[in-house]
Motif scaffolding. Structure first.
Motif, PDB file in Angstrom:
ATOM      1  N   VAL A  20       0.854  -1.189   0.000  1.00 45.87           N
ATOM      2  CA  VAL A  20       0.000   0.000   0.000  1.00 45.87           C
ATOM      3  C   VAL A  20       0.889   1.238   0.000  1.00 45.87           C
ATOM      4  CG1 VAL A  20      -2.031  -0.980   1.123  1.00 45.87           C
ATOM      5  CG2 VAL A  20      -0.192  -0.068   2.526  1.00 45.87           C
ATOM      6  N   GLN A  21       0.430   2.259  -0.709  1.00 44.35           N
ATOM      7  CA  GLN A  21       1.107   3.545  -0.666  1.00 44.35           C
ATOM      8  C   GLN A  21       0.285   4.425   0.275  1.00 44.35           C
ATOM      9  OE1 GLN A  21       0.998   6.129  -4.123  1.00 44.35           O
ATOM     10  NE2 GLN A  21       3.119   6.740  -3.747  1.00 44.35           N
ATOM     11  N   VAL A  22       0.960   4.966   1.286  1.00 42.61           N
ATOM     12  CA  VAL A  22       0.272   5.760   2.299  1.00 42.61           C
ATOM     13  C   VAL A  22       0.992   7.080   2.532  1.00 42.61           C
ATOM     14  CG1 VAL A  22      -0.647   3.723   3.493  1.00 42.61           C
ATOM     15  CG2 VAL A  22       1.544   4.680   4.218  1.00 42.61           C
ATOM     16  N   ARG A  23       0.233   8.060   3.041  1.00 40.83           N
ATOM     17  CA  ARG A  23       0.814   9.331   3.476  1.00 40.83           C
ATOM     18  C   ARG A  23       0.615   9.412   4.981  1.00 40.83           C
ATOM     19  NH1 ARG A  23      -2.085  12.926   0.905  1.00 40.83           N
ATOM     20  NH2 ARG A  23      -0.751  12.833  -0.923  1.00 40.83           N
ATOM     21  N   ASP A  24       1.722   9.538   5.709  1.00 41.17           N
ATOM     22  CA  ASP A  24       1.694   9.602   7.166  1.00 41.17           C
ATOM     23  C   ASP A  24       1.145  10.945   7.625  1.00 41.17           C
ATOM     24  OD1 ASP A  24       2.365   8.743   9.863  1.00 41.17           O
ATOM     25  OD2 ASP A  24       4.003  10.189   9.742  1.00 41.17           O
ATOM     26  N   HIS A  25       0.185  10.928   8.555  1.00 41.31           N
ATOM     27  CA  HIS A  25      -0.401  12.168   9.061  1.00 41.31           C
ATOM     28  C   HIS A  25       0.613  13.016   9.816  1.00 41.31           C
ATOM     29  CE1 HIS A  25      -4.920  10.825   9.024  1.00 41.31           C
ATOM     30  NE2 HIS A  25      -4.343  10.696   7.848  1.00 41.31           N
ATOM     31  N   SER A  26       1.547  12.400  10.540  1.00 43.40           N
ATOM     32  CA  SER A  26       2.511  13.142  11.359  1.00 43.40           C
ATOM     33  C   SER A  26       3.597  13.819  10.530  1.00 43.40           C
ATOM     34  CB  SER A  26       3.193  12.223  12.371  1.00 43.40           C
ATOM     35  OG  SER A  26       2.250  11.652  13.223  1.00 43.40           O
ATOM     36  N   THR A  27       4.163  13.068   9.601  1.00 45.83           N
ATOM     37  CA  THR A  27       5.319  13.576   8.855  1.00 45.83           C
ATOM     38  C   THR A  27       4.959  14.125   7.481  1.00 45.83           C
ATOM     39  OG1 THR A  27       5.793  11.439   7.834  1.00 45.83           O
ATOM     40  CG2 THR A  27       6.835  11.883   9.981  1.00 45.83           C
ATOM     41  N   GLY A  28       3.811  13.702   6.944  1.00 48.69           N
ATOM     42  CA  GLY A  28       3.437  14.089   5.587  1.00 48.69           C
ATOM     43  C   GLY A  28       4.172  13.289   4.528  1.00 48.69           C
TER      44      GLY A  28
END
Length: 65
Positions: A20-28
Motif C-alpha cells: 500500500v502507498q500511504v501518506r503519514d499524518h505526522s510527517t506528511g
C-alpha cells in the motif's frame, strides 16, 4: 529478535496485491509499505484515514518514526 509494533495514522493513496502507498499524518511523508508486514484498519469514527500497525524497524527504515 523481538520487534515492537507501532501505530501510525495514514491516508491510503494506492494499493496493489502486495503493498500500500500511504501518506503519514505526522510527517506528511508518502511511502510504500508491504502488506505482509503491516495490519491496516479504518480509523475510528470522526477521524480521517487509516491506522497502520507495523514493526518499529520498518517504520524507522521508511523514516516514519
Amino acid at each position: 529478535m523481538k520487534s515492537d509494533i507501532v501505530e501510525i495514522n495514514v491516508d491510503l493513496l494506492a494499493r496493489t496485491d502486495r503493498a500500500v502507498q500511504v501518506r503519514d499524518h505526522s510527517t506528511g511523508k508518502t511511502v510504500w509499505l508491504p502488506l505482509s508486514q503491516i495490519e491496516m484498519t479504518r480509523a475510528d469514527e470522526g477521524e480521517a484515514g487509516w491506522v497502520v500497525d507495523a514493526p518499529e524497524w520498518l517504520l524507522i527504515e521508511k523514516e516514519l518514526v
